[in-house]
Design an enzyme around this catalytic site. Sequence first.
Site, mmCIF file in Angstrom:
data_model
loop_
_atom_site.group_PDB
_atom_site.id
_atom_site.type_symbol
_atom_site.label_atom_id
_atom_site.label_comp_id
_atom_site.label_asym_id
_atom_site.label_seq_id
_atom_site.Cartn_x
_atom_site.Cartn_y
_atom_site.Cartn_z
ATOM 1 N N ASP A 1 7.904 -2.635 0.964
ATOM 2 C CA ASP A 1 7.383 -1.478 0.233
ATOM 3 C C ASP A 1 5.959 -1.209 0.699
ATOM 4 O O ASP A 1 5.620 -1.451 1.856
ATOM 5 C CB ASP A 1 7.465 -1.763 -1.273
ATOM 6 N N HIS B 1 3.293 1.653 -5.438
ATOM 7 C CA HIS B 1 4.737 1.587 -5.618
ATOM 8 C C HIS B 1 5.249 0.150 -5.502
ATOM 9 O O HIS B 1 6.078 -0.302 -6.303
ATOM 10 C CB HIS B 1 5.377 2.475 -4.549
ATOM 11 N N SER C 1 14.193 3.925 -7.208
ATOM 12 C CA SER C 1 13.394 2.820 -6.687
ATOM 13 C C SER C 1 13.021 1.837 -7.781
ATOM 14 O O SER C 1 12.687 0.684 -7.498
ATOM 15 C CB SER C 1 12.136 3.335 -6.000
#
Length: 651
Positions: free
Chosen positions: A216, A286, A476
Amino acid sequence: MGNRILARSLVASFVLAAAPAIFAAGAAAPHATFNVSTLRASSGYDRFIIKYRDGTTQRTDHAAAAQAVSAALSRAAATTSSLRAGKSAAPLASYSRKLGTGADLVRISRKLTASEADALIRQIATDPAVAHVQADVMMQKVRDISATGLAAAAAPTPVVVNDQYYARYQWHFRAPDGTAEKIGSDASSYANKGGSNVANAWNLSDGTGVTVAVLDTGITNHPDIDLSLADAGYDFIIDSYVSGRATDGRVPGGWDLGDWTTDDKYLATNGGCVDANNPAEDSSWHGTHVSGNVAELTNNTTGMAGIAYKAKVLPVRVLGHCGGYSSDIADAIVWASGGHVDGVPDNTHPAQVINMSLGGEGKCSDDDVTADAITGAIGRGTTVVVAAGNENDDTANYSPSSCPGVIAVASNGITGKRAYYSNYGTGVTLSAPGGGVYANDAASGTVVSAGFSWSAINDGTHEPTTADYGGMAGTSQATPHVTGTVALMLAAVKGANLPTPTPAQIRTLLTSTAHPFPSTPDKAIGAGIVDAYAAVNKALGNDSGNPGEPDVTALTNGTSVKASGDGSAKVYSIDVPSGARTLVFTTSGGTGDVSIAVKNGTAGTETVSAKKATNNETVTVARPAAGTWYLTVTSPAAYANVSVLARFVAP
């Protein structure tokens, strides 16, 4: 980090936006030797990934590989006017590097248009030495919708775990039994029919001994996340424009430096990614949010909880400013799963499961570099879990969610409905709670706290600053719920000394125990909603798949009970007071061959187990922590009349 910061952290801070489609879906299907489905009219391409056949000169001779591409450029010029001399500068090919999959990356001296790239790819594919060719495209984090304008609320007394905000916010960890819950600052309650049943699974497993690689944006410093493997991770982004570093090259450590695109250099007119369909954004953090859902520290009276909270997260940075190249992501998959990548020290903490909450448009063919990397990872025993995508489209049109062998995860909300943004289709394996954004999981309306998955975050606009918590909604965030469940399963079977399930067996365990959707989804999103308790229970040998409360038999200090079973797991508990000494669990007598695993229901004690060729098993804890201790009895076959005993010396 004090309570004042924690309270403020639950005010969301990101833009409500989904990833735009920038090219018509359903582009040309991948050819046997090339894939042009990833090309988009609005993008430019100067990097190409070529897999040469074994025994060919180009496979081992880098200069020959570059010359072959130069020859293909000349042939492509005959069919593409803009490539011809006089129309634009004649592009040159140069060799870049060999990928971990064995493919080669070749670069072109200027960006080609989509039509030019299409012509070049087709010409490269005519070379008999070429097994497959594709453009090296940028993938993106699956862009979550972030909670906005939601005020924090005081948490009620938590049940199961003592994390400050668990009970008030993390509906997505609880059982989908219809219990009405008022989440965060919401004025209304919602019947929870979309949770992942993680809270019940904690009676069986906590993720001990499992490494989860999160590919990520990297990870940030956060007091509620175990960062012991952060330096052992790696930043696989080579291009300095994408990484944000001063120079090109990969570096040790999986740290998130930020992925903002608000500077002018990221404008599409300056060669970047920001345009009318792709607005500038502050840093997303994220990877931190995803990692928190997987394994945020639990029972530490702080913040929120994580699914496999004793698992180790190995952060691997593959996404930066404007995304991340397929070539870097493929290398990261190989490395994270224990494979070798030239120029990078081998991974000393190979992952048993990989989480990829990222993707891009275009179908994934069997011979694509991402597919090759995933196939290699699965062959090394690593389960690969990926987000289905947030485009409200068939996931078959996106990669890596359409790559062979992955577990593709769709998103549902608290009511159990398909989230309006979630991708769908026959390629989806199952769904998980990622948040529906709006009240009652509608496609529009009032944004509510119950519409999000809540986890760790950072307050920084560009570089990381203050550790915090926040809500995001997207596939996600659904994905780490499945990833965390896999970690719980693997830890449980390891603790019980049972054989480690293969990635294919894990897929079957997940789909066969998935909780049925409360109503038929409007689009196909897999076998059901992930049920962590049922999946772990079945991994331990219980074939009932009951998604409800675990069947736990309470033991009395010093009093034995008889256990019989058909190979299914049986769970017992005993409450141990503060100051108790020498806690002993035993099984004896009867018929069959049982094994036992013991864990403390509160933080501080790892899972321990015993397995002999008889029913005479013992686990001793010298100074047991106060709390509820659980004993799981498993067997590969039927057993009967086995005595189960727990005893401790009272304070």
